[in-house]
Write a protein that holds these residues in place. Structure first.
Motif, PDB file in Angstrom:
ATOM      1  N   THR A   6       0.871  -1.183  -0.120  1.00 34.61           N
ATOM      2  CA  THR A   6       0.092  -0.024  -0.050  1.00 34.61           C
ATOM      3  C   THR A   6       0.836   1.272  -0.094  1.00 34.61           C
ATOM      4  O   THR A   6       0.189   2.416   0.140  1.00 34.61           O
ATOM      5  CB  THR A   6      -0.965  -0.066   1.236  1.00 34.61           C
ATOM      6  N   HIS A   7       2.231   1.096   0.090  1.00 30.82           N
ATOM      7  CA  HIS A   7       2.899   2.452  -0.058  1.00 30.82           C
ATOM      8  C   HIS A   7       4.372   2.040  -0.625  1.00 30.82           C
ATOM      9  O   HIS A   7       4.976   1.382   0.102  1.00 30.82           O
ATOM     10  CB  HIS A   7       3.035   2.732   1.350  1.00 30.82           C
ATOM     11  N   CYS A   8       4.654   2.182  -1.961  1.00 38.22           N
ATOM     12  CA  CYS A   8       5.891   2.196  -2.315  1.00 38.22           C
ATOM     13  C   CYS A   8       6.349   3.457  -3.167  1.00 38.22           C
ATOM     14  O   CYS A   8       5.432   4.282  -3.410  1.00 38.22           O
ATOM     15  CB  CYS A   8       5.979   0.857  -3.221  1.00 38.22           C
ATOM     16  N   HIS A   9       7.683   3.677  -3.385  1.00 34.36           N
ATOM     17  CA  HIS A   9       7.907   4.841  -4.247  1.00 34.36           C
ATOM     18  C   HIS A   9       9.044   4.466  -5.590  1.00 34.36           C
ATOM     19  O   HIS A   9      10.040   4.682  -5.439  1.00 34.36           O
ATOM     20  CB  HIS A   9       8.714   5.729  -3.186  1.00 34.36           C
ATOM     21  N   LEU A  10       8.260   3.839  -6.122  1.00 33.66           N
ATOM     22  CA  LEU A  10       8.900   3.498  -7.660  1.00 33.66           C
ATOM     23  C   LEU A  10       9.123   4.817  -8.225  1.00 33.66           C
ATOM     24  O   LEU A  10       9.948   4.754  -9.396  1.00 33.66           O
ATOM     25  CB  LEU A  10       7.955   2.428  -8.618  1.00 33.66           C
ATOM     26  N   GLY A  92      -1.991  11.732  -1.154  1.00 41.00           N
ATOM     27  CA  GLY A  92      -0.865  11.309   0.238  1.00 41.00           C
ATOM     28  C   GLY A  92       0.325  11.294  -0.768  1.00 41.00           C
ATOM     29  O   GLY A  92       0.614  11.230  -1.876  1.00 41.00           O
ATOM     30  N   GLU A  93       1.652  11.220   0.123  1.00 35.16           N
ATOM     31  CA  GLU A  93       1.458  11.527   1.419  1.00 35.16           C
ATOM     32  C   GLU A  93       1.278  12.791   2.124  1.00 35.16           C
ATOM     33  O   GLU A  93       2.193  13.557   1.597  1.00 35.16           O
ATOM     34  CB  GLU A  93       2.562  10.611   2.048  1.00 35.16           C
ATOM     35  N   ILE A  94       0.462  13.104   2.846  1.00 34.26           N
ATOM     36  CA  ILE A  94       0.315  14.394   3.532  1.00 34.26           C
ATOM     37  C   ILE A  94       0.389  14.014   5.099  1.00 34.26           C
ATOM     38  O   ILE A  94       0.282  13.057   5.903  1.00 34.26           O
ATOM     39  CB  ILE A  94      -1.065  14.761   2.997  1.00 34.26           C
ATOM     40  N   LEU A 154      -2.935   5.664   8.252  1.00 37.82           N
ATOM     41  CA  LEU A 154      -1.767   6.149   8.807  1.00 37.82           C
ATOM     42  C   LEU A 154      -0.570   5.278   8.409  1.00 37.82           C
ATOM     43  O   LEU A 154      -0.559   3.930   8.627  1.00 37.82           O
ATOM     44  CB  LEU A 154      -1.898   6.038  10.362  1.00 37.82           C
ATOM     45  N   HIS A 155       0.271   5.792   7.418  1.00 33.40           N
ATOM     46  CA  HIS A 155       1.184   4.866   6.686  1.00 33.40           C
ATOM     47  C   HIS A 155       2.361   4.752   7.821  1.00 33.40           C
ATOM     48  O   HIS A 155       2.655   5.790   8.350  1.00 33.40           O
ATOM     49  CB  HIS A 155       1.596   5.561   5.556  1.00 33.40           C
ATOM     50  N   CYS A 156       3.143   3.771   7.835  1.00 30.86           N
ATOM     51  CA  CYS A 156       4.241   3.392   8.767  1.00 30.86           C
ATOM     52  C   CYS A 156       4.086   3.998  10.000  1.00 30.86           C
ATOM     53  O   CYS A 156       4.815   4.421  10.637  1.00 30.86           O
ATOM     54  CB  CYS A 156       5.597   4.366   8.140  1.00 30.86           C
ATOM     55  N   THR A 204       5.720  -1.462   2.183  1.00 30.90           N
ATOM     56  CA  THR A 204       7.315  -1.527   2.116  1.00 30.90           C
ATOM     57  C   THR A 204       7.844  -0.141   2.593  1.00 30.90           C
ATOM     58  O   THR A 204       8.921   0.072   2.988  1.00 30.90           O
ATOM     59  CB  THR A 204       8.053  -1.929   0.797  1.00 30.90           C
ATOM     60  N   ASP A 205       7.266   1.039   1.730  1.00 27.84           N
ATOM     61  CA  ASP A 205       7.919   2.226   1.844  1.00 27.84           C
ATOM     62  C   ASP A 205       9.119   2.345   1.232  1.00 27.84           C
ATOM     63  O   ASP A 205      10.172   3.070   1.562  1.00 27.84           O
ATOM     64  CB  ASP A 205       7.919   3.011   3.176  1.00 27.84           C
ATOM     65  N   CYS A 206       9.130   1.285   0.137  1.00 28.89           N
ATOM     66  CA  CYS A 206      10.492   1.121  -0.578  1.00 28.89           C
ATOM     67  C   CYS A 206      10.843   2.569  -1.377  1.00 28.89           C
ATOM     68  O   CYS A 206       9.776   3.309  -1.713  1.00 28.89           O
ATOM     69  CB  CYS A 206      10.515   0.098  -1.569  1.00 28.89           C
TER      70      CYS A 206
HETATM   71 ZN    ZN Z   1       6.538   7.469   1.911  1.00 27.14          ZN
END
Ligand code: ZN
Ligand code: ZN
Length: 258
Positions: A6-10, A92-94, A154-156, A204-206
């Motif tokens: 649900t959260h990656c930065h490709l 997001g992300e905000i 709420l991510h991470c 992952t927040d990769c």
């Molecule tokens: Zn992030």
């Protein structure tokens, strides 16, 4: 059954050159789909572009608290235009980051509030980045609860288990990543166990937050499996059950996700 990241930065410069290869390996890596998250205008544009290009990739667009000083109404209008693509699933992300304080706190709060309103207008859920600012984030969310009808993630999540009870009052979702595999994760593990099962998500927040035993390497969606293993072990459920629950939760929150 597969996992949803649900959260990656490709869209991050470290992963972007390999985005095509990474997405093409999703099947092999047990990834059903992933949300590529923006943090400023260029990265949001890129997230939307990648999501429009790859079937299994979705996008979230928004301005991170670090970049709040760059937020203005022209940018919000551009975000609104980008969100007309059905592959854009959230704003997001905000949020608030009082750890680094890269933008003055009053400006972070302003951009946070404005994007909560924007997401409500657009009918999209919000993805929050909160660091060392959970009490302030709680106060703003409670005050603006009328604007939260499309969901809050709420991510991470790194707040306390007690704080989970508070955010439950606005029906928040909570995403956990590589941090739950770390040795000093007691605080995160207690929080994870306090989260209602139908509000639990994985991420992952990769390229950041690489799980054990790959710390020091760039994170990638394929490592979400290690996070899932740890979460299943911790909650005492079968891995298949955890996959089913978290994927269902992701699709409930992100209504544009297929
Ligand atoms: Zn992030
Ligand atoms: Zn973040």
């Amino acid at each position: 059954m597969m996992l949803i990241d649900t959260h990656c930065h490709l869209n991050d410069e470290k992963l972007l050159p390999r985005a095509e290869e990474i997405v093409s390996n999703f099947d092999r890596d047990g990834i059903e789909s992933a949300v590529c998250v923006g943090y400023d205008m260029p990265s949001s544009e890129l997230a939307a572009e990648l999501a429009n290009k790859y079937d299994k990739l979705y996008a979230a667009i928004g301005i991170h608290p670090h970049d709040s000083v760059t937020a203005d109404y022209d940018k919000y209008e551009r975000l609104a235009t980008l969100s007309s693509s059905q592959k854009v699933v959230g704003i997001g992300e905000i949020g608030l980051d009082y750890h680094y304080d890269n933008s003055p706190r009053a400006i972070q709060q302003g951009a946070f509030r404005e994007q909560i309103e924007l997401a409500d207008t657009l009918g999209l859920p919000i993805i929050l980045h909160v660091r060392d600012a959970y009490e302030e984030a709680r106060r703003i969310l409670f005050e603006m609860s009328a604007y939260l009808r499309n969901g809050v993630l709420l991510h991470c999540y790194s707040g306390s288990a007690e704080m989970v009870r508070e955010f439950d009052k606005v029906d928040a979702y909570y995403a956990f990543g590589g941090a739950i595999t770390f040795k000093n994760a007691k605080h995160n593990l207690e929080a994870l166990c306090a989260v209602p099962r139908d509000r639990l998500l994985l991420e992952t927040d990769c390229p950041y937050m690489t799980p054990v035993p790959f710390r020091g390497e760039l994170n990638e969606p394929k490592y979400l499996s290690l996070v899932a293993d740890r979460a299943a072990q911790l909650l005492g459920v079968e891995r298949a059950e955890l996959e089913e629950v978290t994927s269902k939760n992701a699709k409930t929150l992100f209504t544009r996700m297929k």
